[in-house]
Design a protein around this motif. Structure first.
Motif, mmCIF file in Angstrom:
data_model
loop_
_atom_site.group_PDB
_atom_site.id
_atom_site.type_symbol
_atom_site.label_atom_id
_atom_site.label_comp_id
_atom_site.label_asym_id
_atom_site.label_seq_id
_atom_site.Cartn_x
_atom_site.Cartn_y
_atom_site.Cartn_z
ATOM 1 N N ALA A 118 0.817 -1.215 0.000
ATOM 2 C CA ALA A 118 0.000 0.000 0.000
ATOM 3 C C ALA A 118 0.855 1.271 0.000
ATOM 4 C CB ALA A 118 -0.919 0.004 1.220
ATOM 5 N N GLY A 119 2.171 1.109 -0.045
ATOM 6 C CA GLY A 119 3.064 2.261 -0.081
ATOM 7 C C GLY A 119 3.293 2.924 1.254
ATOM 8 N N HIS A 120 3.101 2.185 2.349
ATOM 9 C CA HIS A 120 3.199 2.768 3.676
ATOM 10 C C HIS A 120 4.440 2.336 4.453
ATOM 11 C CE1 HIS A 120 -0.652 4.434 2.953
ATOM 12 N NE2 HIS A 120 -1.360 3.338 3.176
ATOM 13 N N VAL A 121 5.449 1.819 3.751
ATOM 14 C CA VAL A 121 6.708 1.473 4.419
ATOM 15 C C VAL A 121 7.816 2.263 3.731
ATOM 16 C CG1 VAL A 121 8.298 -0.379 5.079
ATOM 17 C CG2 VAL A 121 5.844 -0.831 4.943
ATOM 18 N N PRO A 122 8.099 3.471 4.208
ATOM 19 C CA PRO A 122 9.114 4.305 3.559
ATOM 20 C C PRO A 122 10.523 3.786 3.831
ATOM 21 C CG PRO A 122 8.342 5.356 5.561
ATOM 22 C CD PRO A 122 7.473 4.149 5.361
ATOM 23 N N ALA A 123 11.397 4.006 2.880
ATOM 24 C CA ALA A 123 12.801 3.662 3.051
ATOM 25 C C ALA A 123 13.482 4.830 3.754
ATOM 26 C CB ALA A 123 13.438 3.385 1.700
ATOM 27 N N ASN A 124 13.660 4.718 5.067
ATOM 28 C CA ASN A 124 14.206 5.834 5.842
ATOM 29 C C ASN A 124 15.557 5.475 6.450
ATOM 30 O OD1 ASN A 124 13.614 4.231 8.105
ATOM 31 N ND2 ASN A 124 11.657 5.251 8.480
ATOM 32 N N ALA A 125 16.060 6.345 7.299
ATOM 33 C CA ALA A 125 17.398 6.176 7.870
ATOM 34 C C ALA A 125 17.405 5.317 9.126
ATOM 35 C CB ALA A 125 18.003 7.552 8.172
ATOM 36 N N ASP A 126 16.235 4.944 9.645
ATOM 37 C CA ASP A 126 16.182 4.148 10.874
ATOM 38 C C ASP A 126 16.815 2.778 10.657
ATOM 39 O OD1 ASP A 126 14.901 6.257 12.020
ATOM 40 O OD2 ASP A 126 12.939 5.284 12.187
ATOM 41 N N VAL A 127 17.627 2.368 11.619
ATOM 42 C CA VAL A 127 18.372 1.113 11.514
ATOM 43 C C VAL A 127 17.622 -0.002 12.240
ATOM 44 C CG1 VAL A 127 20.526 -0.065 12.119
ATOM 45 C CG2 VAL A 127 20.577 2.300 11.292
ATOM 46 N N TRP B 63 17.313 -1.886 3.508
ATOM 47 C CA TRP B 63 16.528 -3.117 3.588
ATOM 48 C C TRP B 63 15.116 -2.997 3.031
ATOM 49 C CZ3 TRP B 63 11.926 -3.560 6.075
ATOM 50 C CH2 TRP B 63 11.633 -2.699 7.140
ATOM 51 N N VAL B 64 14.510 -1.817 3.107
ATOM 52 C CA VAL B 64 13.115 -1.698 2.670
ATOM 53 C C VAL B 64 12.953 -2.007 1.172
ATOM 54 C CG1 VAL B 64 11.137 -0.153 2.415
ATOM 55 C CG2 VAL B 64 12.438 -0.165 4.546
ATOM 56 N N PRO B 65 13.824 -1.486 0.273
ATOM 57 C CA PRO B 65 13.655 -1.859 -1.141
ATOM 58 C C PRO B 65 13.780 -3.363 -1.391
ATOM 59 C CG PRO B 65 15.069 0.072 -0.934
ATOM 60 C CD PRO B 65 14.881 -0.463 0.455
ATOM 61 N N VAL B 66 14.684 -4.036 -0.653
ATOM 62 C CA VAL B 66 14.852 -5.483 -0.821
ATOM 63 C C VAL B 66 13.608 -6.212 -0.327
ATOM 64 C CG1 VAL B 66 16.254 -7.481 -0.164
ATOM 65 C CG2 VAL B 66 17.354 -5.280 -0.610
ATOM 66 N N PHE B 67 13.069 -5.762 0.809
ATOM 67 C CA PHE B 67 11.857 -6.378 1.338
ATOM 68 C C PHE B 67 10.686 -6.171 0.386
ATOM 69 C CE2 PHE B 67 7.941 -5.792 3.922
ATOM 70 C CZ PHE B 67 7.785 -7.121 4.338
ATOM 71 N N CYS B 68 10.536 -4.951 -0.120
ATOM 72 C CA CYS B 68 9.425 -4.674 -1.043
ATOM 73 C C CYS B 68 9.500 -5.570 -2.276
ATOM 74 C CB CYS B 68 9.451 -3.204 -1.460
ATOM 75 S SG CYS B 68 8.898 -2.061 -0.157
ATOM 76 N N ALA B 69 10.687 -5.726 -2.826
ATOM 77 C CA ALA B 69 10.841 -6.591 -3.995
ATOM 78 C C ALA B 69 10.484 -8.034 -3.655
ATOM 79 C CB ALA B 69 12.272 -6.499 -4.519
ATOM 80 N N ALA B 70 10.844 -8.476 -2.459
ATOM 81 C CA ALA B 70 10.608 -9.861 -2.058
ATOM 82 C C ALA B 70 9.125 -10.171 -1.888
ATOM 83 C CB ALA B 70 11.361 -10.170 -0.766
ATOM 84 N N VAL B 71 8.333 -9.155 -1.491
ATOM 85 C CA VAL B 71 6.905 -9.402 -1.246
ATOM 86 C C VAL B 71 6.018 -8.866 -2.364
ATOM 87 C CG1 VAL B 71 7.245 -9.451 1.251
ATOM 88 C CG2 VAL B 71 6.605 -7.284 0.149
ATOM 89 N N GLY B 72 6.636 -8.465 -3.463
ATOM 90 C CA GLY B 72 5.859 -8.037 -4.617
ATOM 91 C C GLY B 72 5.310 -6.634 -4.522
ATOM 92 N N ALA B 73 5.948 -5.784 -3.714
ATOM 93 C CA ALA B 73 5.513 -4.389 -3.585
ATOM 94 C C ALA B 73 6.325 -3.498 -4.523
ATOM 95 C CB ALA B 73 5.668 -3.917 -2.148
ATOM 96 N N SER B 74 5.785 -2.325 -4.816
ATOM 97 C CA SER B 74 6.487 -1.363 -5.673
ATOM 98 C C SER B 74 7.691 -0.776 -4.939
ATOM 99 C CB SER B 74 5.542 -0.239 -6.091
ATOM 100 O OG SER B 74 4.429 -0.744 -6.801
ATOM 101 N N GLU B 75 8.575 -0.172 -5.688
ATOM 102 C CA GLU B 75 9.740 0.510 -5.103
ATOM 103 C C GLU B 75 9.256 1.533 -4.073
ATOM 104 O OE1 GLU B 75 13.935 1.289 -4.888
ATOM 105 O OE2 GLU B 75 12.813 -0.272 -5.928
ATOM 106 N N PRO B 76 9.818 1.518 -2.864
ATOM 107 C CA PRO B 76 9.314 2.412 -1.814
ATOM 108 C C PRO B 76 9.767 3.854 -2.000
ATOM 109 C CG PRO B 76 11.248 1.246 -1.034
ATOM 110 C CD PRO B 76 10.933 0.668 -2.396
ATOM 111 N N THR B 77 9.062 4.740 -1.347
ATOM 112 C CA THR B 77 9.451 6.145 -1.295
ATOM 113 C C THR B 77 10.653 6.301 -0.367
ATOM 114 O OG1 THR B 77 7.161 6.823 -1.620
ATOM 115 C CG2 THR B 77 8.680 8.472 -0.716
#
Length: 283
Positions: free
Chosen positions: A185-194, A231-245
């Protein structure tokens, strides 16, 4: 050994049961429903249907089993209700520890988390203080963890497994899971949090190994704490989600990840999936 496993039907518990049985241990799993009890018994363990909030019945159950070790893998995350999960950590743990004491149990192994540490610049180690002075919503979570860990430490021998963020089957971080749905749904942003991650199979292997570990907390996570930018872009690709913001705000101070060197170097525990990079794709 005879193990009383509370939370035997959960994501970690389902993997811990066969691993314990494979090492020759006797396992009695506590669960809340008959259907879950049937699944535990299908794995080869005995099962007790009970409610961790019924202190008297829980004490009777633990006494009847007469375990050598109590293992605490209780959570309440199915609905995403963090308040319910905090209640398990505080009230459920209190009741389980009291039941273990009443039964004369010396050792307990309990599930905790690796993102409750205070803010800092590096991944946290086990003697880093917990973050009890943050924002109110975060403090509520950390206070629950602190209560759990203090209660567990009342037994003569205790190990607290500070798990990284769990991923794999039965977790929020699997295809169809809560975080996958949010990512789609586009609600997992790729941010700086570790974050530090751990696969559920590795979480279970640590629980089994902890039967012989010395008392204290242990960070149980993979080798690669990483910012959401990674990690967020890799996770999104793994679960079939679009490239994150991509979000460029500074890292939240407490979102620092955790260091697993103590488990690796001192306890000889090595994660089977050393990094989320390939772990997400073969979860």
């Amino acid at each position: 050994m005879r193990i009383f496993l509370a939370g035997a039907s959960g994501a970690i518990g389902r993997r811990t049961v066969p691993a314990l049985l494979g090492q020759g241990h006797e396992v009695v799993g506590l669960t809340r429903s008959k259907d879950s009890a049937d699944r535990i018994e299908a794995l080869g363990a005995a099962a007790v249907v009970g409610d961790v909030y019924d202190a008297e019945a829980l004490t009777q159950a633990v006494r009847a089993v007469r375990p050598d070790v109590v293992m605490h893998q209780l959570t309440d995350l199915g609905s995403g209700d963090r308040a319910a999960n905090a209640k398990v950590r505080v009230v459920g743990t209190r009741n389980l520890v009291d039941a273990a004491k009443a039964a004369g149990v010396r050792r307990i192994v309990a599930q905790s988390i690796a993102w409750a540490y205070e803010p800092g610049d590096e991944p946290a180690v086990e003697d880093t203080p917990l973050d009890l002075h943050g924002a109110p919503d975060r403090v509520a979570t950390v206070e629950g963890i602190a209560a759990l860990e203090m209660a567990v430490a009342e037994l003569p021998e205790w190990v607290v497994l500070r798990y990284g963020t769990l991923y794999g089957p039965g977790t929020w971080y699997e295809r169809g899971g809560l975080m996958a749905q949010l990512a789609q749904a586009g609600h997992v942003p790729a941010n700086a949090d570790v974050s530090s991650f751990v696969h559920v199979d590795d979480a279970a292997s640590a629980a089994v190994a902890a039967l012989s570990w010395p008392s204290g907390p242990v960070n149980v996570c993979d080798d690669e704490p990483a910012a959401g930018h990674e990690w967020v872009p890799v996770f999104c690709a793994a679960v079939g989600a679009s490239e994150p913001t991509r979000a460029d705000a500074e890292r939240t101070g407490w979102a620092r990840g955790a260091d697993n060197r103590y488990a690796r170097k001192e306890l000889d525990w090595v994660p089977g999936r050393p990094s989320w990079r390939d772990g997400f794709t073969r979860a």
